[in-house]
Design an enzyme around this catalytic site. Structure first.
Site, short mmCIF file in Angstrom:
data_model
loop_
_atom_site.label_atom_id
_atom_site.label_comp_id
_atom_site.label_asym_id
_atom_site.label_seq_id
_atom_site.Cartn_x
_atom_site.Cartn_y
_atom_site.Cartn_z
N MET A 170 -4.22 4.12 0.24
CA MET A 170 -4.80 4.60 1.60
C MET A 170 -6.01 5.47 1.14
O MET A 170 -6.86 5.30 1.95
CB MET A 170 -3.78 5.28 2.27
N VAL B 291 0.86 -1.09 0.02
CA VAL B 291 -0.12 0.05 0.11
C VAL B 291 0.98 1.32 -0.05
O VAL B 291 1.89 1.21 0.39
CB VAL B 291 -0.78 -0.05 1.23
N CYS B 292 0.43 2.25 -0.68
CA CYS B 292 1.04 3.48 -0.68
C CYS B 292 0.01 4.48 -0.46
O CYS B 292 -1.00 4.21 0.29
CB CYS B 292 1.75 4.00 -2.07
N VAL B 293 0.10 5.73 -1.27
CA VAL B 293 -0.83 6.81 -1.05
C VAL B 293 -2.12 6.69 -1.91
O VAL B 293 -3.09 6.44 -1.40
CB VAL B 293 -0.26 8.24 -1.40
#
Length: 373
Positions: A103, A75-77
């Site tokens: 996210m 997961v990242c932004v």
């Protein structure tokens, strides 16, 4: 969804339903962003900035820390750099996928729960933001309480159960998320209920008053005026269930400083909150408390009998109410207030009708900071 991505709703399901034994959540964002807001149980290897430049050296140096026999979800932004990381991991023999939408997508997840010991309540939880909303229903009719801006969640929940939504209510003017109540009520041409002290510049509001009742099928949603978190906060009693909004949580109470953060104003609002909680604690022990927020509680649905909350020691502020110690209650709140919810002033202006919404999805992403301690 491709075989290289995974829906955030599926991650939420597996995390919550103990189906995550073979799931490793890898968060590649920067450490400060991770510390502020993360998926429970995730592991942070901060390589986000490097991945933006297609530099995989740091991630490569951590490969021996990653499990070879578990599914890795990255997961990242927003899901772009995590897709690069997942591809790199697959090239090195790992079973890796990227969480679709990152996210941002995690913050949009909603999950439905039937309340086992309560008839006629559907709880809708947003695990990424800590927000909780409800459908209270009877005989084919429903009232939606504290909806998010993602109104399809409530339309779908009602359709699945063949319910007609006959009204929409907010327990207060929210500071942590953009309310979908006005939009939902407008689309369905049904009343939007809100206490006048929280209505701001809104028009076409069906103003709530203490001891008022709202008909839902053959039952009634009873209004209890519970100011403190905001001047116009209310709770709703639906037979043996208490939809307590941001007045009473399972482990804390609503913070009283988001209207006016001056110490004298906070102390006055905290005193109001004490009186409101004292009123709620006079309800029967069997009353099931259904809060408007959670922090890290793992129980689902979020529901605890009032008598059990009184007996437990996990809600320090409620114990001061039980002991009739208003001084300790107020002092504890004043001394323990945390950072405010992200963008809370702008969110409140939108919910008051004082300014139009911009990028409302981005505004409300982040940790839930509505509790007093």
């Amino acid at each position: 969804m491709s075989n290289t991505t995974i829906a955030p709703s599926e991650v939420a399901r597996r995390v919550q339903e103990d189906d995550a034994e073979d799931l490793f959540i890898l968060d590649v964002r920067n450490e400060d962003d991770y510390d502020e807001w993360q998926i429970s149980g995730s592991v942070n290897i901060p390589v986000y900035d490097e991945l933006l430049d297609y530099d995989y050296s740091t991630l490569e140096s951590h490969l021996d820390e990653l499990p070879g026999n578990e599914e890795i979800v990255v997961v990242c932004v927003a899901g772009v750099t995590s897709a690069r990381a997942a591809e790199f991991l697959r090239e090195h023999g790992f079973d890796a996928k990227s969480i679709d939408g990152g996210m941002n997508g995690w913050g949009r997840v909603h999950r439905q729960y039937e309340i086992q010991d309560v008839n006629g309540i559907i709880q809708i939880v947003r695990p990424g933001t800590g927000c909780v909303s409800y459908l209270a229903y009877d005989d084919g009719e429903a009232i939606v309480v504290d909806p998010s801006q993602y109104i399809d969640q409530y339309l779908n929940a009602a359709d699945e159960r063949d319910l007609e939504i006959v009204g929409v209510a907010d327990t207060h003017a929210h500071a942590d998320h953009v309310s979908g109540a006005r939009q939902l009520a407008g689309e369905l041409d049904v009343p939007y209920y809100l206490h006048e002290d929280d209505a701001g510049e809104l028009d076409s509001v069906a103003e709530l008053e203490d001891d008022e009742t709202i008909a839902v099928g053959n039952r009634e949603l009873d209004v209890i005026y519970t100011p403190g978190h905001t001047p116009g906060s209310v709770s709703f009693q639906f037979d043996d269930a208490l939809l307590s909004g941001d007045t009473l949580f399972l482990r804390s109470v609503g913070r009283p400083d988001l209207e006016d953060s001056a110490e004298d104003a906070v102390r006055e609002a905290a005193g109001q909150l004490f009186d409101s909680l004292d009123q709620l604690t006079n309800l029967a022990d069997e009353t099931v408390v259904l809060p408007g927020h959670f922090s890290d509680e793992e129980i689902r649905p979020l529901a605890t009998e009032l008598g059990k909350l009184r007996e437990e020691t996990t809600n320090e502020l409620l114990s001061y109410v039980e002991d009739n110690d208003e001084t300790a209650f107020v002092e504890t709140i004043v001394e323990s207030l945390a950072d405010e919810p992200a963008n809370y002033n702008e969110i409140k202006q939108i919910n008051w009708g004082k300014q139009p919404g911009g990028d409302t999805e981005a505004l409300e992403l982040g940790p839930n900071n509505c509790a007093a301690n």
